[in-house]
Design an enzyme around this catalytic site. Sequence first.
Site, PDB file in Angstrom:
ATOM      1  N   LYS A 205       0.864  -1.183   0.000  1.00 39.90           N
ATOM      2  CA  LYS A 205       0.000   0.000   0.000  1.00 39.90           C
ATOM      3  C   LYS A 205       0.899   1.231   0.000  1.00 39.90           C
ATOM      4  CE  LYS A 205      -4.340   1.107  -0.198  1.00 39.90           C
ATOM      5  NZ  LYS A 205      -5.141   0.650  -1.331  1.00 39.90           N
ATOM      6  N   SER A 409      -8.939  -1.073  -4.948  1.00 40.58           N
ATOM      7  CA  SER A 409      -9.163  -0.664  -3.565  1.00 40.58           C
ATOM      8  C   SER A 409     -10.660  -0.453  -3.333  1.00 40.58           C
ATOM      9  CB  SER A 409      -8.337   0.582  -3.235  1.00 40.58           C
ATOM     10  OG  SER A 409      -7.945   0.563  -1.871  1.00 40.58           O
TER      11      SER A 409
END
Length: 614
Positions: A205, A409
């Site tokens: 991330k 996401s």
Amino acid sequence: MAAKPPFLKRLFTWLWKAVNTIRLLIVNFIFFTLLAIIIVAISASGDDIVLENQTALVLDLSGHIVDQKRYVDPIEAAFMQGESNNPDGEILLADILYVIQNATHDTRINSIVLNLANLRSAGISKLSAIGDALNAFKAEGKQVIAMENGYSQEQYFLASYANTIFLNSKGMVSLEGLSRYRLFYKSALEKLKINTHVFRVGTFKSAVEPFIRDDMSEADKVASKELLGDIWQSYSSIVASNRNIKPEQLVLDTEQYLAELDRANGDSAIMAMNMNWVDELVSAEQFRLAMIEQVGSNKDGKDFRQISFQDYRSLTAPLPQFVETESVGIVVAKGNILNGSQPAGQIGGESTSEFLRKARLNDKIKAVVLRVDSPGGSAFASEQIRQEVLALKAAGKPVVVSMGSLAASGGYWISASADYIYATPTTLTGSIGIFGMFATFEDALAHLGVNSDGIATSDWAGLSPARSLNPQVKQVIQRHIERGYHEFISLVATERNMTLEQVDNIAQGRVWTGKRALTLGLVDELGDMEQAIAKAAELAGMNTFDTKVIEQELTPEQQFIQSLVGASVEYMPTNVRNSSLLENMLAQWSAVIEDFAKFDDPQGMYLYCEQCNY
């Protein structure tokens, strides 16, 4: 006898009358000028578009190809209708496919000319869909032709579908491959004494890395290299197949490039011919004459017989339906996922949920295709939208997701609960991870001699960007982020019939192409909107059906104003239609405003893919 008004009062009264008179004169001048232009436009609008046999359709793809246009004021939209070759405009992918499919079966159209000079962005997924439509057009024995002064990498991808690629004899083809470089701010923030507090789960991330590092992490390098490799493999294999060359002939290393350039005596256009990137080198005049020979000349004999994309779209526009039939509803979720109601071009937790709710409550809509083209955003808004997907399923209406260029996401979160998920081979998806971030300025303020002090009844009451963050509060926030990540992988595990460990192994914020996501079990099949609509109809048991796009509609008053101004805009001077000052201001600030607008989650938690911009 009445007293005479004071001098100042009389002065200001006179000034106001003068200003008001001037204001009325200006307003009346503008009004009657516009009225005259509209009258002229209406009187001239009787000229119907005539489409002759053996006509070339000029596919002018200027600006950005999108699944959903961003909202603009109806009057501004009308002004934009009169502008051709607008590099800042937007074209709906659905409109392009509609036009090509109509032209495929229209005996009056014998060729398509690709005008790509002002194509700014689209993405390989959307360009591949257009390319497939062009292949169907060619299968009917019709010709696709591309002609430009030069081709960028994205423009050339679409041009490669042409039967013949023309290049200006002084032009070039720019093929560079893909890269990912970013600016990193850690040292700068330290010098400015700004403290950045980052909370995340996921090795890959990397959205927060620029704020906590001065270089790219090794994990991000590994993941990005693999991702870029997958995307480039798709690009190069498609183009190489279209041009009947080897993929390695597209991007040369510097030594090979110099050798080929020397072989062409330093001429980039001749080099493009030698590499079989293009078919012919011509001037604009030579191209005009070649096209006249192929399709004939227009009425005045000065150019080849042609019809523009917009004119052909108007000519073949479907008639409005007054009787609603059983349909597959289409809801487009394009842009960043934000809270509340958002205009077209952004996804709102409230507004997108409302569109899904309309589909659920409409008895004529039997199934829904959710078209997702989003890097994610607010975790809260993402869950709002997913809850409406669940409500649709509970109402007995199948939901099929069609992933566009990206569904990562938060974009994957709103897709996960669908009955079936399609992705294109180059869709960017996954990025299953979560982060939170904010900055405090206590050290910067103290350096300037500004200090914060006081009392509070709890650790929470004193939270402020001007004060340092309590370590215990940091732990609480991190726990919330970890809980959010657990909920994310649990959701994926439940919906995709996987274990938590299996999901965690492919999650950690990592981005995958659609082709790779299929092998990992994150999507069900490779395909685009056409396949998704057919699947939705199949799941709903419909043999015959229409499609209905559910979106924010203009009011009748807005439609009237837009059509009225749109009819007259071509008669207005260019300097009236364009405001360079406004354009410059918007260009400078829109990107900054958009970046800030991405982060509005009420809990400060984000499902967002920062690297999904290829």
